[in-house]
Design a protein around this motif. Sequence first.
Motif, short mmCIF file in Angstrom:
data_model
loop_
_atom_site.label_atom_id
_atom_site.label_comp_id
_atom_site.label_asym_id
_atom_site.label_seq_id
_atom_site.Cartn_x
_atom_site.Cartn_y
_atom_site.Cartn_z
N THR A 256 -9.14 3.04 0.96
CA THR A 256 -9.97 4.17 0.53
C THR A 256 -9.08 5.39 0.34
O THR A 256 -7.87 5.34 0.61
N ALA A 257 -9.67 6.48 -0.09
CA ALA A 257 -8.90 7.71 -0.27
C ALA A 257 -8.36 8.22 1.06
O ALA A 257 -7.33 8.91 1.10
N GLU A 258 -9.04 7.89 2.15
CA GLU A 258 -8.62 8.37 3.47
C GLU A 258 -7.53 7.51 4.11
O GLU A 258 -6.80 7.97 4.98
N GLY A 259 -7.43 6.27 3.69
CA GLY A 259 -6.44 5.40 4.31
C GLY A 259 -6.73 3.94 4.06
O GLY A 259 -7.38 3.57 3.07
N VAL B 211 0.85 -1.18 0.00
CA VAL B 211 0.00 0.00 0.00
C VAL B 211 0.89 1.24 0.00
O VAL B 211 1.82 1.34 0.80
N GLY B 212 0.60 2.16 -0.91
CA GLY B 212 1.25 3.46 -0.92
C GLY B 212 0.24 4.52 -0.53
O GLY B 212 -0.95 4.39 -0.79
N GLN B 213 0.71 5.59 0.10
CA GLN B 213 -0.20 6.65 0.53
C GLN B 213 0.35 8.01 0.14
O GLN B 213 1.54 8.28 0.27
N GLY B 214 -0.53 8.88 -0.38
CA GLY B 214 -0.15 10.22 -0.79
C GLY B 214 -1.10 11.24 -0.20
O GLY B 214 -2.02 10.89 0.54
N PRO B 215 -0.91 12.51 -0.53
CA PRO B 215 -1.76 13.56 0.05
C PRO B 215 -3.23 13.48 -0.34
O PRO B 215 -4.10 13.96 0.39
N LYS C 281 7.19 6.61 -7.86
CA LYS C 281 7.35 7.57 -8.96
C LYS C 281 6.10 8.42 -9.15
O LYS C 281 6.15 9.45 -9.84
N LEU C 282 4.98 8.03 -8.56
CA LEU C 282 3.73 8.76 -8.72
C LEU C 282 3.42 9.64 -7.51
O LEU C 282 2.33 10.21 -7.42
N GLY C 283 4.35 9.72 -6.56
CA GLY C 283 4.17 10.60 -5.42
C GLY C 283 3.57 9.95 -4.19
O GLY C 283 3.26 10.64 -3.22
N TYR C 284 3.43 8.63 -4.20
CA TYR C 284 2.95 7.92 -3.01
C TYR C 284 4.16 7.45 -2.20
O TYR C 284 5.22 7.14 -2.75
#
Length: 473
Positions: A217-220, A181-185, A199-202
């Motif tokens: 989900t988008a939140e986590g 799992v990767g997580q971003g803003p 490479k995609l910012g996660y």
Amino acid sequence: MGGFFGAISKRDCVLDIFFGVDYHSHLGTRRGGMVIYDERTGFQRQIHNIENTPFRTKFEHDLQGFHGSSGIGCISDTDPQPLLVRSHLGLYALTTVGIVNNAEEIVARYFSDHGHQFMAMSSGRVNQTELIAALINEKPDLVSGIRHAQEEIDGSATILILTQKEIIAARDRLGRLPMLVGQGPDGCCISFESFAYQKLGYLDAYELGPREIVRVTAEGFETLSPPGEEMRICSFLWSYYGYPNSSYEGKNVEVMRYRNGELLAKLDQERGLAQDVDSVAGVPDSGIPHAIGYANASKIPFARPFIKYTPTWPRSFMPANQDIRNQVAKMKQIPVPELIEGKKLLFVDDSIVRGTQLRETVEFLYGCGAKEVHMRSACPPIMYGCKYLNFSSSNSEMELLARRTVQKLEGEAGQTHLEEYADADTERGQCMLRSICRELGFTSLGYQSLDCLLEAIGIDRSRVCTYCWNGKE
């Protein structure tokens, strides 16, 4: 094998999914697929054949029609997917990586008496992702359905599901493939390869354990079903399949390959082998880091006596016709005569499966003036066809170079001594090496030992699958 990528975000994430899937193109050559979900228009799906054209070029024209804040995609070496499934569990998209060895038995056991039907492939086979969906739908919810499917499957199943609200990710029951799992803003993603989302910012957020099921989900993200204790992650991820930038179970692929080459060189030094060579080279491309490690440890110069020309044919096995594939493999090998003529060369390959292309490579090198060609395999002899992830799969195990050689030397009696043949310190092991050298034209041949390979990977040996080499589950 195959790869997967999914993302769910507070913004449109079509490009994240497109590039994330594209970064898994090294894991398969047959089909690519994407499913995007948008609250206004629902699910959008596209599947393309990528045997002769890379994923990126096939899907570039679809991007303008895709829009949505969640989606999944895959590179598949098996059946067309992702699939859209409608059942009592709702409407969802599904993609899988693995093998269902007992597909016919499952169909007979669960579905033959219920008026159930499957869309058959041209061969008559059932799409294994559709079969997994049918098993999931046997239960009252997705989590228990995934558990049911994974318990019933002889083989492996890594599962990614996209619903209208979330992504549900399930790592194989024995964790044969990674799932991160990767997580971003703005959201989260789920991926086979970690570098794909970096490479995609996660940022690295979590690595699923074997049989663990996670909601993203988008939140986590949260665990829906806890990981199991037992794991058998595929060791070929480090030695061959995995991309150099990626890490699995905290162990980086490129670092492992350097270490593996060093240990292979030390084996040669202990046996007094291959000390009098002019240079060490890797069979491009995945053999190169193993060769760098070998050169560093042996103090023999590293060189590249031939280069693969990849702009027009990035993968030699893309054409459907075997004659064309063989010709493409030859066309890709561009020699550096100054590094070959009159030289004693030692090559390290990531593995030796059937040996067909290696024979052609050796002939090519001698044709360019090489004095000696020594070959080293960064893996032990492959004695068994993979029944979990399709690596070294074949119509018969006798297509495998090591098994074919054993059969030639001793017939059926030799098949009871495979462990001995795989050990270079035994008489049978030495006999097999000499026979392969004669057949393929090597000056000398050496295989990495299983102990050294596992040492190079660096995780608990009981948690690594070694079936291809020793036939042990």
